[in-house]
Structure formats: structure tokens, C-alpha cells
Design an enzyme around this catalytic site. Structure first.
Site, short mmCIF file in Angstrom:
data_model
loop_
_atom_site.label_atom_id
_atom_site.label_comp_id
_atom_site.label_asym_id
_atom_site.label_seq_id
_atom_site.Cartn_x
_atom_site.Cartn_y
_atom_site.Cartn_z
N ASN A 34 0.75 -1.05 0.13
CA ASN A 34 0.15 -0.06 0.05
C ASN A 34 0.88 1.09 0.08
O ASN A 34 1.42 1.65 0.90
CB ASN A 34 -1.02 -0.14 1.31
CG ASN A 34 -1.79 1.27 1.28
OD1 ASN A 34 -1.85 1.99 0.48
ND2 ASN A 34 -2.25 1.49 2.59
N LYS A 67 0.30 4.12 -0.26
CA LYS A 67 -0.49 5.36 0.34
C LYS A 67 -0.25 6.68 -0.68
O LYS A 67 -0.07 6.45 -2.00
CB LYS A 67 -0.03 5.63 1.81
CG LYS A 67 0.03 4.43 2.64
CD LYS A 67 0.22 4.73 4.04
CE LYS A 67 0.39 3.55 4.86
NZ LYS A 67 0.00 3.57 6.09
N HIS A 103 -9.55 1.12 4.69
CA HIS A 103 -8.41 1.33 5.26
C HIS A 103 -8.61 2.25 6.48
O HIS A 103 -9.38 3.24 6.44
CB HIS A 103 -7.15 1.94 4.55
CG HIS A 103 -5.68 1.81 4.96
ND1 HIS A 103 -5.29 2.78 5.92
CD2 HIS A 103 -4.84 0.93 4.81
CE1 HIS A 103 -4.23 2.50 6.27
NE2 HIS A 103 -3.73 1.36 5.66
N GLU A 160 -6.96 4.56 7.61
CA GLU A 160 -6.88 6.03 7.38
C GLU A 160 -7.85 6.60 6.78
O GLU A 160 -8.02 7.81 6.99
CB GLU A 160 -5.33 6.10 6.59
CG GLU A 160 -4.20 5.99 7.33
CD GLU A 160 -3.05 5.54 6.71
OE1 GLU A 160 -3.09 5.51 5.43
OE2 GLU A 160 -2.03 4.83 7.45
N GLU A 219 -5.71 -5.51 10.34
CA GLU A 219 -4.74 -4.20 10.42
C GLU A 219 -4.89 -3.63 11.73
O GLU A 219 -5.70 -2.67 11.85
CB GLU A 219 -4.94 -3.30 9.52
CG GLU A 219 -4.55 -3.62 8.18
CD GLU A 219 -3.83 -2.69 7.43
OE1 GLU A 219 -2.59 -3.03 6.75
OE2 GLU A 219 -4.21 -1.67 7.10
N GLY A 276 2.04 2.10 10.65
CA GLY A 276 2.80 3.44 10.58
C GLY A 276 3.27 3.86 11.77
O GLY A 276 3.92 4.89 11.79
N SER A 334 3.13 -2.28 10.25
CA SER A 334 4.54 -2.22 10.50
C SER A 334 5.34 -3.55 10.29
O SER A 334 6.33 -3.77 10.96
CB SER A 334 4.88 -1.80 11.87
OG SER A 334 4.21 -0.50 11.99
C1 PEP Z 1 -0.88 -0.08 5.67
O1 PEP Z 1 -0.80 1.00 5.14
O2 PEP Z 1 -1.96 -0.85 5.56
C2 PEP Z 1 0.13 -0.53 6.62
C3 PEP Z 1 0.16 -1.54 7.23
O3 PEP Z 1 1.07 0.43 6.51
P1 PEP Z 1 2.56 0.25 7.47
O4 PEP Z 1 3.20 -1.29 7.08
O5 PEP Z 1 3.61 1.30 7.31
O6 PEP Z 1 2.26 0.02 9.00
#
Ligand code: PEP
Length: 256
Positions: free
Chosen positions: A13, A15, A98, A100, A170, A176, A216
Site C-alpha cells: 500500500n 499510500k 483502510h 486512514e 490491521e 505506520g 509495520s
Molecule cells: C498499511 O498502510 O496498511 C500499513 C500496514 O502500513 P505500515 O506497514 O506502514 O504500518
């Protein structure tokens, strides 16, 4: 529980990152590194990079996804992109719900459900994100939160359509932040989600659904997370922006 019943998928992803020249460079670097993947590989890029990504990945094992779509077929929704518009381009996947989007753009389980239905109707494969906030985990209601999200996000969706979707577990506190769920926490939540699916759709359907972990995940921790029975790949944010790191995660899923 049998990992062989479903495909592991590593999805990046990106972003809101990468201009077109930067996207081109990253994809060109990734292509040879991902060529022998033993799992599905997907890059979910900004809308402005879709055409570039589709052209550069043609004939490769890398699938292309968007990061959202609207639920209406067309109309007065300034700034939005429909599922049909993505499908017509040749886009295969779309990330929906997501955290976000839920946190900053007012997405709810109701709109995630509508978007998921629109994506499936257009022939896209949705990657639907669910996960608890930190205070929900601390209040010991992770399972209630996940059950509610799964039940609402997939309300009215058939077993056949569910099998075309990927669910990304998630935990919001791990996205993040550099804080990763432990492999046992990831396994426990992914198994819980699969059990909710089994109660709604039956065991055979639940066993066939790819459930990723996201939060992460990186080159150092991927192997342990991906070795878990109910963790079928990952949705990767930050680490998908570096081709060698993303390739290490793909290799971990291949061996996982
Ligand atoms: C994500 O954007 O779905 C995500 C898991 O980000 P990160 O790996 O940076 O935590």
C-alpha cells in the site's frame, strides 16, 4: 486449519507516495526481485500511478490495485473514482476501508460495505481492512470490534463473492507506528476473523479466504508473522516503498 487452501498475497500500500517517475523507478527495481515469488504480489498505488503501474507490470506476476473506489457507478461525486473506471483500465484489486480512510475521511462500515459490493460488481478483488484501535484492545473488546466490522462490511455479500476478496487484519495501533502485533496476536485475530466467517458462511468458505496481517510488517519481522497458520500474507505500507525490503517480505511469504 490448512494454509494450503488459500493463496498468500503480499500487497504493497503505497499510500500518498511516489510521483510517476518515482513509481517507474520503484516498479522497475521490484520486477526482477519479485519474479520468482511463490505468493501473490500486488502493488496498490495512487490513482495517478495506475496507468504507469499497469503498463510496467504487463506480462509480469505483479498485480495492480487502487487504494479506494466510490460505491456509485457514476454521477455527481466530485473527486471520486468509480469501480467501473478502475476495472476498465485493467486494475485488478482495490483497498477498501483502510483505517486512514476511516479515520480521516469519514469511512464507516456502511460505506465500506457499499464500496465492497460496487468493487465486486465491477469485477475487482477488494482488499477489505478491519482492525481495532488501541483503546479498544486495551478495553478487551478486540473480538467484538472485529466481529462487528466483518459482519457489517460483508453484509449481503455472497460466499462466492467473499472468496474473491482478501481481508486485511490491521490493528490500527500498529499501522505506520513501528509497533507490530506479535505473531501470536496476529494469528489469534486472523483465526478469530476466520471463525466469524465460518459462522456466517460455513467452514469451507472461511478456509478459502485469504486473511492478511498489516501493521509495520517489515523485512525483519515478516518471516515470523507469515509462518502463522491463519496469516495468509500481508498488507505492507512503509516497507513496500523500498524494493529490497518488499522483496524480502515476498520471499518470507514464499517460504512461509
Ligand atoms: C498499511 O498502510 O496498511 C500499513 C500496514 O502500513 P505500515 O506497514 O506502514 O504500518
Amino acid at each position: 486449519m490448512n494454509k494450503d487452501l488459500r493463496q498468500a498475497v503480499i500487497a504493497g500500500n503505497w499510500k500518498m507516495n511516489k510521483t510517476r517517475p518515482e513509481a517507474k523507478a520503484l516498479i522497475e527495481e521490484l520486477k526482477p526481485l519479485a519474479a520468482n515469488a511463490g505468493c501473490g504480489v500486488v502493488i496498490c498505488v495512487p490513482f495517478t500511478n495506475l496507468e504507469t503501474a499497469l503498463a510496467l507490470t504487463e506480462g509480469t506476476n505483479i498485480g495492480v490495485g487502487a487504494q479506494n473506489c466510490h460505491f456509485a457507478k457514476s454521477g455527481a461525486y466530485t473527486g471520486e473514482i468509480s469501480a467501473d473506471m478502475l476495472a476498465e483500465m485493467g486494475v485488478e484489486y482495490v483497498v477498501l476501508g483502510h483505517s486512514e480512510r476511516r479515520q480521516y475521511f469519514g469511512e464507516t462500515d456502511e460505506t465500506v460495505n457499499l464500496r465492497t459490493k460496487a468493487a465486486l460488481e465491477a469485477g475487482l478483488k477488494p482488499i477489505v481492512c478491519v482492525g481495532e484501535l488501541l483503546w479498544e484492545r486495551e478495553a478487551n473488546i478486540t473480538e467484538e470490534v472485529l466481529a462487528k466490522q466483518v459482519k457489517l462490511d460483508f453484509a449481503g455479500i455472497s460466499a462466492d463473492d467473499l472468496k474473491k476478496t482478501i481481508i486485511a487484519y490491521e490493528p490500527v495501533w500498529a499501522i505506520g507506528t513501528g509497533k507490530t502485533a506479535t505473531a501470536d496476536q496476529a494469528e489469534e485475530a486472523c483465526l478469530f476473523i476466520r471463525n466469524v466467517l465460518a459462522s456466517l458462511y460455513g467452514t469451507d468458505t472461511a478456509e478459502a479466504v485469504t486473511i492478511q496481517y498489516g501493521g509495520s510488517m517489515n523485512a525483519a519481522n515478516a518471516q515470523e508473522l507469515l509462518s502463522k497458520t491463519n496469516v495468509d500474507g500481508g498488507l505492507i505500507g512503509g516497507a513496500s516503498l523500498k524494493a529490497p525490503d518488499f522483496a524480502t517480505i515476498i520471499n518470507a511469504a514464499t517460504n512461509g
